[in-house]
Structures are given as C-alpha cells and as structure tokens.
Scaffold this motif. Structure first.
Motif, short mmCIF file in Angstrom:
data_model
loop_
_atom_site.label_atom_id
_atom_site.label_comp_id
_atom_site.label_asym_id
_atom_site.label_seq_id
_atom_site.Cartn_x
_atom_site.Cartn_y
_atom_site.Cartn_z
N MET A 37 -10.32 -15.07 14.28
CA MET A 37 -10.12 -16.50 14.09
C MET A 37 -11.44 -17.25 13.91
SD MET A 37 -7.01 -17.35 16.77
CE MET A 37 -6.87 -19.05 16.16
N SER A 38 -12.53 -16.72 14.45
CA SER A 38 -13.82 -17.40 14.33
C SER A 38 -14.63 -16.92 13.12
CB SER A 38 -14.64 -17.18 15.61
OG SER A 38 -14.92 -15.79 15.78
N GLY A 39 -14.08 -15.97 12.37
CA GLY A 39 -14.81 -15.40 11.25
C GLY A 39 -14.37 -15.94 9.90
N PRO A 40 -14.98 -15.47 8.83
CA PRO A 40 -14.71 -15.99 7.49
C PRO A 40 -13.39 -15.53 6.89
CG PRO A 40 -16.29 -14.18 7.39
CD PRO A 40 -16.07 -14.48 8.83
N ASP A 41 -12.77 -14.49 7.46
CA ASP A 41 -11.52 -13.98 6.90
C ASP A 41 -10.29 -14.71 7.40
OD1 ASP A 41 -12.67 -11.94 5.30
OD2 ASP A 41 -12.92 -10.66 7.06
N TRP A 42 -10.48 -15.62 8.35
CA TRP A 42 -9.32 -16.32 8.92
C TRP A 42 -8.87 -17.46 8.00
CZ3 TRP A 42 -5.86 -15.39 12.53
CH2 TRP A 42 -5.04 -16.43 12.97
N ALA A 43 -7.58 -17.47 7.71
CA ALA A 43 -7.03 -18.55 6.89
C ALA A 43 -5.54 -18.64 7.16
CB ALA A 43 -7.29 -18.31 5.41
N ALA A 44 -5.07 -19.85 7.39
CA ALA A 44 -3.64 -20.07 7.57
C ALA A 44 -2.98 -20.08 6.19
CB ALA A 44 -3.41 -21.40 8.28
N PRO A 45 -1.68 -19.78 6.10
CA PRO A 45 -0.78 -19.44 7.20
C PRO A 45 -0.93 -17.98 7.61
CG PRO A 45 0.43 -19.38 5.16
CD PRO A 45 -0.96 -19.84 4.80
N VAL A 46 -0.38 -17.66 8.80
CA VAL A 46 -0.38 -16.29 9.29
C VAL A 46 1.05 -15.89 9.64
CG1 VAL A 46 -2.73 -16.42 10.16
CG2 VAL A 46 -0.82 -16.96 11.68
N PHE A 47 1.29 -14.59 9.64
CA PHE A 47 2.61 -14.06 10.02
C PHE A 47 2.39 -12.96 11.06
CE2 PHE A 47 6.09 -10.98 9.59
CZ PHE A 47 7.17 -11.81 9.84
N VAL A 48 2.99 -13.13 12.25
CA VAL A 48 2.83 -12.17 13.33
C VAL A 48 3.88 -11.08 13.19
CG1 VAL A 48 2.83 -11.84 15.82
CG2 VAL A 48 1.89 -13.94 14.86
N LEU A 49 3.43 -9.83 13.14
CA LEU A 49 4.31 -8.69 12.97
C LEU A 49 4.23 -7.80 14.20
CD1 LEU A 49 6.15 -6.89 11.18
CD2 LEU A 49 4.06 -5.92 10.19
N GLY A 50 5.35 -7.62 14.87
CA GLY A 50 5.41 -6.74 16.04
C GLY A 50 5.85 -5.35 15.61
N GLY A 51 7.01 -4.90 16.16
CA GLY A 51 7.52 -3.58 15.80
C GLY A 51 8.25 -3.56 14.48
N GLY A 52 8.55 -4.74 13.93
CA GLY A 52 9.22 -4.81 12.63
C GLY A 52 10.68 -4.39 12.68
N SER A 53 11.28 -4.39 13.89
CA SER A 53 12.65 -3.91 14.03
C SER A 53 13.68 -5.01 13.90
CB SER A 53 12.82 -3.22 15.39
OG SER A 53 12.58 -4.15 16.44
N ASN A 54 13.25 -6.24 13.84
CA ASN A 54 14.17 -7.39 13.75
C ASN A 54 13.77 -8.27 12.58
OD1 ASN A 54 16.42 -8.78 15.00
ND2 ASN A 54 14.96 -10.39 15.52
N LEU A 55 13.59 -7.61 11.43
CA LEU A 55 12.93 -8.27 10.30
C LEU A 55 13.59 -7.87 8.99
CD1 LEU A 55 10.39 -9.95 9.36
CD2 LEU A 55 9.17 -7.76 9.30
N VAL A 56 13.84 -8.86 8.13
CA VAL A 56 14.26 -8.61 6.76
C VAL A 56 13.25 -9.28 5.83
CG1 VAL A 56 16.05 -8.96 5.01
CG2 VAL A 56 16.70 -8.51 7.38
N ILE A 57 12.56 -8.47 5.05
CA ILE A 57 11.53 -8.98 4.14
C ILE A 57 12.13 -9.14 2.75
CG2 ILE A 57 9.22 -8.60 3.19
CD1 ILE A 57 8.63 -6.77 5.55
N THR A 58 12.12 -10.35 2.24
CA THR A 58 12.75 -10.61 0.94
C THR A 58 11.76 -10.66 -0.21
OG1 THR A 58 12.63 -13.00 1.34
CG2 THR A 58 14.65 -11.87 2.03
N GLY A 59 10.48 -10.45 0.06
CA GLY A 59 9.46 -10.45 -0.99
C GLY A 59 8.09 -10.20 -0.40
#
Length: 349
Positions: A37-59
C-alpha cells in the motif's frame, strides 16, 4: 512485494471459471499488505480473493487482485468459558476445523468440509447443520484498504446475519457502516465454549444416530458424520468445479409456509427461533424440475439441486455468463411456481 500482470484466475476459483487478473499480488502477512500500500504498485480499486470457493467470475478482473495467503494457527487463551483459537486468514477452513479437534478444542465440528479459507468465513457467516460461524466467533483483525490502518471487530461490529456480514455491504452514506471492498481480514479468532454441547437437530444427523445406534456422539463423531453427509451430497470442487450451495435458503412467514404446504405438502421447511420458517432452496429447485439440467457447460448437480457445477472441464470450462444465465432461469422458475425469490450466495464479479 511482487505484483504480477495478466495472471490466470482459473486455479484460484473453485468453479474453475477461466478469467484473468490484470494485476495480482499474494498477501502472506500484514507487512506484505502495508508495504504494498505504501509502494508505487498500489492503485485502487482492489479485489480481495480468499479461497475462491464462493465466487463466480463473469469476466477478466481489472482491479488489483489481492490473494490472501496469511498462515498461522494458535491457542490465544483458555478460560473457564472456553478456548479462544486464532487462525490466519489464508488457512484452509476444513483443515483448521480438523486441527482444532485434534487439539481437543471442540465446537466447529458441524462446519466441517465447508470449502474456502478462514478469512472468508466471517464475510459469508458460513453455516451448516445447525451452527453458524457467528455462534463460535470471538473477534477478527483486518486492515483498512483506504488508510492502511489495522483494526479489530467483535461479533456485534461484524453485523452478522444469515450468510451476511458488514463485509458484504457498501456504505450508502456517511452514517452507514459497510466494509465491502474496504477491508482485508488478516486473522480470525473463535471462542469454542465450555462445556461442549453437541448440536444434533438436523435430520441428516438424526438419521446418522439412528443408523449407527450412537445417540451421544462426541465432537469427532459429529465431524465424521458431517464429512460423510457432505461428500455423499455435494461434489468435490477438485473433481467437479462448483461454488457449493448456490442459493440461500429463503425464509417466509408461517402464513406463507402454510399456503405452500397446502399446494405442496412435501415442501422441506424448518421453524426458526424468530417465528419465521426457513425453506430448503434445493427442494424448491428440484420441485421445479431443474436437477441435472444445463445451460452450456453450467449445470445443476444431479445429486443436489442447490449446487451448480462446471461440466466443461479444465480445458473448456463453463463461463460466468453461463452460470448466471442458469441461475436466473432457476430464480424465475421458482418465483413463478412458489412466489419466492431465491438469492444467490456467491459473490459475482
């Protein structure tokens, strides 16, 4: 901390949907996140990914994807009331439950074999066989993705509801409190109560007691029963891609339930402590004839109508669009027959 570009997300969602993250970073510690978050690669928006077991990705996901892999398990303290046990957000949920029993700390056994990570469990307020996460929750640590500050929440502050929490809501104004997209959970603590009492009210567990002749099971026995029941009913995501139960069990008034029973006497229903009646979404879907049907490579599981599965396989997986087209068709069918609107459980992105 390395931020990767154009990363395939198929290995990171249990449905096995093919999609890509424009930018992707693994978070293995709180320091990883604050450093990013304090470095140059941080940029919003962000998406938090856990185990990916409750997720439907449409694109493909254009936001910076933060894959949470924070490890760790420990006993925080033992008191007369119970054991306070902590796990890192990246820990596998089922493996954590099994570990607590090995340590002699019962209480989570009804939640065995639920796919996903520990960090995702309070977001969804996971539940099964008469126990919800909020029943065993103590507190959690998280980091504010806007300010970088760490904070702790207790159960009341998490706003738990049926498959719901403050982490699923976006604040609508300055006075409302929602943390969707704003917080990354780092560690979760559970209070496993003393004395331990078995929770056996569900029909499947009652059947196991009748089959085995064991009427006073210990926690390990209940764990083994729950694992066997779930394996018999639900597909293994490692074999058939899926996101577990796809729809929430709807609740209705006693009057609405009586009206449905008058038309469909076999409807599966459970009285709730608040006087409402919970209906089995899987039964409603099955009654509408959806079991085994498909849209493209997305299908309704033959053994459990509540589960949608990926019939396309690793090389030609179903798309998120096919999953949602099937889901919407099911919703329409159930509403037209029963007047009930089913609400999906998974996060759709």
């Amino acid at each position: 901390m390395l931020v990767e570009n154009n990363v395939a997300l198929q290995p990171f969602n249990s449905f096995g949907i093919a999609a890509r993250a424009q930018r992707f970073a693994r978070v293995c510690s709180e320091a990883d996140l604050t450093g990013l978050m304090s470095g140059p690669d941080w940029a919003a928006p962000v998406f938090v990914l856990g185990g990916g077991s409750n997720l439907v990705i449409t694109g493909d996901i254009k936001a910076l994807v933060l894959k949470v892999d924070i490890p760790g398990r420990r006993l925080v303290e033992e008191t007369a009331k119970g054991w306070v046990v902590e796990a890192g957000a990246g820990e596998n949920w089922h493996q954590f439950v099994a570990w607590t029993l090995v340590q002699g700390w019962p209480g989570l056994e009804n939640l065995a074999l639920i796919p996903g990570s520990v960090g995702a469990s309070p977001v969804q307020n996971i539940g099964a066989y008469g126990v919800e996460l909020q029943d065993r929750f103590h507190s959690l640590d998280a980091i504010d993705l806007q300010t970088g500050r760490a904070f702790t929440l207790d159960a009341a502050q998490c706003g738990f509801g049926y498959r719901d929490s403050v982490f699923k809501h976006v604040p609508t104004d300055a006075r409302s409190f929602g943390l969707a997209g704003r917080a990354l959970i780092t560690r979760v603590r559970f209070l496993l109560p003393k004395p331990w009492k078995p929770v056996l009210g569900y029909l499947d567990l009652e059947r196991k007691m009748a089959e085995t002749g064991i009427h006073t099971p210990d926690a390990q026995q209940i764990f083994d029963w729950v694992v066997a029941i779930r394996r018999a009913k639900l597909p293994d995501p490692a074999v058939i891609g899926n996101a577990g139960s796809f729809f929430k069990n709807p609740t209705v008034t006693p009057e609405q339930c009586a009206d449905i029973i008058a038309r469909d006497p076999k409807v599966v229903h459970y009285p709730m402590p608040d006087g409402s009646i919970k209906l089995a979404a899987g039964w409603l879907i099955d009654a509408c004839g959806w079991k085994g049907k498909s849209v493209g490579n997305a299908a309704v599981y033959e053994k459990q109508a509540l589960v949608l599965v990926n019939r396309g396989g690793p090389s030609h997986p179903c798309t998120g669009g096919e999953v949602m087209t099937l889901a919407k068709a099911i919703q329409t069918s159930v509403y037209e027959r029963f007047g009930i609107r089913l609400e999906p459980e998974p996060v759709v992105v």
